[in-house]
Design a protein around this motif. Structure first.
Motif, short mmCIF file in Angstrom:
data_model
loop_
_atom_site.label_atom_id
_atom_site.label_comp_id
_atom_site.label_asym_id
_atom_site.label_seq_id
_atom_site.Cartn_x
_atom_site.Cartn_y
_atom_site.Cartn_z
N ALA A 212 -8.57 -3.47 33.42
CA ALA A 212 -6.88 -3.68 33.17
C ALA A 212 -7.73 -4.99 32.86
O ALA A 212 -6.98 -5.49 31.45
N GLY A 213 -8.78 -5.71 32.86
CA GLY A 213 -9.24 -6.78 32.88
C GLY A 213 -9.48 -6.69 31.17
O GLY A 213 -10.42 -8.14 30.64
N LEU A 214 -9.73 -6.17 30.45
CA LEU A 214 -10.84 -5.81 29.34
C LEU A 214 -9.35 -5.51 27.99
O LEU A 214 -9.28 -5.27 26.96
N VAL A 215 -8.17 -5.60 28.58
CA VAL A 215 -7.18 -5.73 27.74
C VAL A 215 -6.92 -7.18 27.60
O VAL A 215 -7.11 -7.68 27.36
N GLY A 216 -6.64 -7.17 26.07
CA GLY A 216 -7.47 -8.11 24.66
C GLY A 216 -8.34 -8.69 24.14
O GLY A 216 -8.62 -9.85 24.09
N ARG A 217 -9.58 -7.46 25.65
CA ARG A 217 -10.78 -7.89 24.50
C ARG A 217 -11.20 -6.82 23.93
O ARG A 217 -11.30 -6.13 23.25
N HIS A 218 -12.09 -7.07 22.57
CA HIS A 218 -12.85 -6.57 22.15
C HIS A 218 -13.81 -5.79 22.37
O HIS A 218 -15.11 -6.28 22.73
N VAL A 219 -13.63 -4.53 22.06
CA VAL A 219 -14.80 -3.10 22.74
C VAL A 219 -15.86 -2.37 20.92
O VAL A 219 -14.10 -2.10 20.03
N LEU A 220 -16.58 -2.22 21.34
CA LEU A 220 -17.44 -1.20 20.23
C LEU A 220 -17.32 0.10 20.84
O LEU A 220 -18.06 0.44 21.86
N VAL A 221 -16.42 0.68 20.45
CA VAL A 221 -16.38 2.39 20.47
C VAL A 221 -17.08 3.10 19.29
O VAL A 221 -16.89 2.93 18.40
N PRO A 222 -17.57 4.86 19.88
CA PRO A 222 -17.67 5.14 18.73
C PRO A 222 -16.84 5.66 18.05
O PRO A 222 -15.29 6.01 18.24
N SER A 223 -17.08 5.81 16.70
CA SER A 223 -15.79 6.03 15.97
C SER A 223 -16.65 6.18 14.36
O SER A 223 -17.57 5.78 14.08
N ALA A 224 -15.45 7.57 13.75
CA ALA A 224 -16.80 7.41 12.56
C ALA A 224 -15.66 6.96 11.37
O ALA A 224 -15.22 7.69 10.17
N ASN A 225 -14.07 6.77 11.45
CA ASN A 225 -13.35 6.13 11.44
C ASN A 225 -12.45 4.62 10.71
O ASN A 225 -12.76 3.95 12.31
N LEU A 226 -12.04 3.72 9.95
CA LEU A 226 -11.90 2.49 9.91
C LEU A 226 -10.84 2.12 9.72
O LEU A 226 -10.15 2.67 8.62
N SER A 227 -9.60 1.47 10.57
CA SER A 227 -8.22 1.26 9.70
C SER A 227 -7.86 0.01 9.04
O SER A 227 -7.64 -1.09 9.70
N TYR A 228 -7.70 -0.23 7.74
CA TYR A 228 -8.47 -1.21 6.96
C TYR A 228 -6.36 -2.02 6.98
O TYR A 228 -6.04 -0.69 6.35
N ALA A 229 -5.79 -3.17 7.39
CA ALA A 229 -5.09 -3.80 6.98
C ALA A 229 -4.52 -4.99 6.37
O ALA A 229 -3.72 -5.64 7.02
N GLY A 230 -6.11 -5.35 5.74
CA GLY A 230 -5.52 -6.48 4.81
C GLY A 230 -6.78 -7.63 5.87
O GLY A 230 -7.67 -8.13 4.70
N SER A 231 -7.51 -7.65 6.63
CA SER A 231 -8.81 -8.58 7.17
C SER A 231 -10.08 -7.60 7.59
O SER A 231 -9.75 -6.66 7.60
N ALA A 232 -11.16 -8.41 7.03
CA ALA A 232 -12.82 -7.97 7.24
C ALA A 232 -12.38 -6.59 8.51
O ALA A 232 -11.68 -7.56 9.64
N LEU A 233 -13.26 -5.58 9.16
CA LEU A 233 -13.87 -5.22 9.95
C LEU A 233 -14.99 -4.96 10.07
O LEU A 233 -15.79 -5.17 9.44
N ASP A 234 -15.32 -5.21 11.54
CA ASP A 234 -16.63 -5.20 12.35
C ASP A 234 -16.75 -3.70 12.72
O ASP A 234 -15.78 -3.04 13.61
N GLY A 235 -18.13 -3.76 13.22
CA GLY A 235 -18.70 -2.11 13.97
C GLY A 235 -19.77 -2.56 13.79
O GLY A 235 -20.99 -3.86 13.37
N ALA A 236 -20.76 -0.93 13.82
CA ALA A 236 -21.91 -0.59 14.00
C ALA A 236 -23.24 0.43 13.94
O ALA A 236 -22.17 1.43 13.56
N VAL A 237 -23.88 0.34 13.77
CA VAL A 237 -24.86 1.61 13.84
C VAL A 237 -25.67 1.24 15.11
O VAL A 237 -26.24 0.88 15.97
N GLY A 238 -25.53 2.95 15.35
CA GLY A 238 -26.60 3.14 17.02
C GLY A 238 -28.10 3.53 15.64
O GLY A 238 -28.28 4.92 15.34
N VAL A 239 -29.12 2.55 16.56
CA VAL A 239 -30.30 3.25 15.36
C VAL A 239 -31.34 3.80 16.74
O VAL A 239 -31.59 2.47 17.19
N THR A 240 -31.99 4.75 16.82
CA THR A 240 -32.75 5.42 17.72
C THR A 240 -34.08 4.76 18.15
O THR A 240 -35.10 4.81 18.50
N GLY A 241 -34.16 3.88 16.50
CA GLY A 241 -36.16 3.96 16.51
C GLY A 241 -35.91 2.86 15.38
O GLY A 241 -35.50 2.99 14.67
#
Length: 222
Positions: free
Chosen positions: A93-122
């Motif tokens: 429950a302490g995660l509510v309101g926090r930002h997290v990075l989760v696996p996804s191949a989709n972005l939901s754009y609503a007019g503001s900048a979106l952040d993400g990451a790439v999993g680089v294996t090497g």
């Protein structure tokens, strides 16, 4: 527990009871019925030996104790599992309101900048992120350059490759290295809630723009 009882008894009643009881795993009711039938149909000239009777009573007692123990262990296991599930949900429950990075191949754009990451294996050069519209057309390519192994962060401002803003909506995101090998992608979202989705899902978090994500899938908490 399967228990066999051998005794020289007369009459077809005991034989039938024995056959029925031994056809499946014997429970307490089956054992008691068999023992009662043996006593009722025993040969008066060759009654049930006292030692055999005591032995059968001991087996009945052992059977009852074993079944009670199994029931208690199953109940205890269920209680422990339920307690752990509740503790995990409450702890999350302490995660509510926090930002997290989760696996996804989709972005939901609503007019503001979106952040993400790439999993680089090497360590690899020329890591690129492609933002695609609903038809699969690439609208923006982000060149992240050379990256070390780990999570390579990126940010998309909602502009296409020509510097024009794209309309709000759902977009796909893919990533690849210099050799064209696909890399896993993650998106940044805010946790709006937590819950338990059953034994198959476990504890999950509700992430804005993504939906329900298993707690174990969170790659990073910001």
């Amino acid at each position: 527990m399967t228990t066999s009882v051998t005794n020289n008894v007369g009459g077809t009643g005991a034989a039938s009871a024995t056959t029925a009881a031994l056809g499946n795993t014997m429970n307490q009711a089956d054992f008691l019925k068999l023992l009662t039938t043996q006593l009722q149909t025993q040969d008066p000239t060759n009654p049930l030996d006292n030692s055999q009777f005591v032995s059968q009573l001991a087996q009945f007692s052992q059977l009852a104790s074993t079944q009670d123990l199994n029931t208690s262990l199953n109940n205890l296991s269920s209680q422990i599992t339920s307690s752990l599930q509740t503790s995990q949900v409450l702890g999350s429950a302490g995660l509510v309101g926090r930002h997290v990075l989760v696996p996804s191949a989709n972005l939901s754009y609503a007019g503001s900048a979106l952040d993400g990451a790439v999993g680089v294996t090497g360590a690899t050069a020329n890591v690129q992120v492609a933002i695609k519209d609903g038809s699969g057309k690439v609208v923006r390519t982000l060149d992240l350059g050379t990256q070390a192994a780990g999570l390579a962060r990126f940010s998309w401002d909602g502009m296409d490759d020509n510097g024009k803003p794209v309309p709000p909506g759902d977009y796909g995101v893919t990533a690849a290295d210099v050799g064209g090998d696909a890399l896993s992608t993650y998106v940044d979202g805010t946790v709006s809630g937590v819950g338990y989705g059953g034994s198959d899902v476990g504890t999950y978090v509700q992430v804005s723009g993504v939906g329900g994500v298993p707690l174990s899938a969170i790659a990073q908490i910001n």
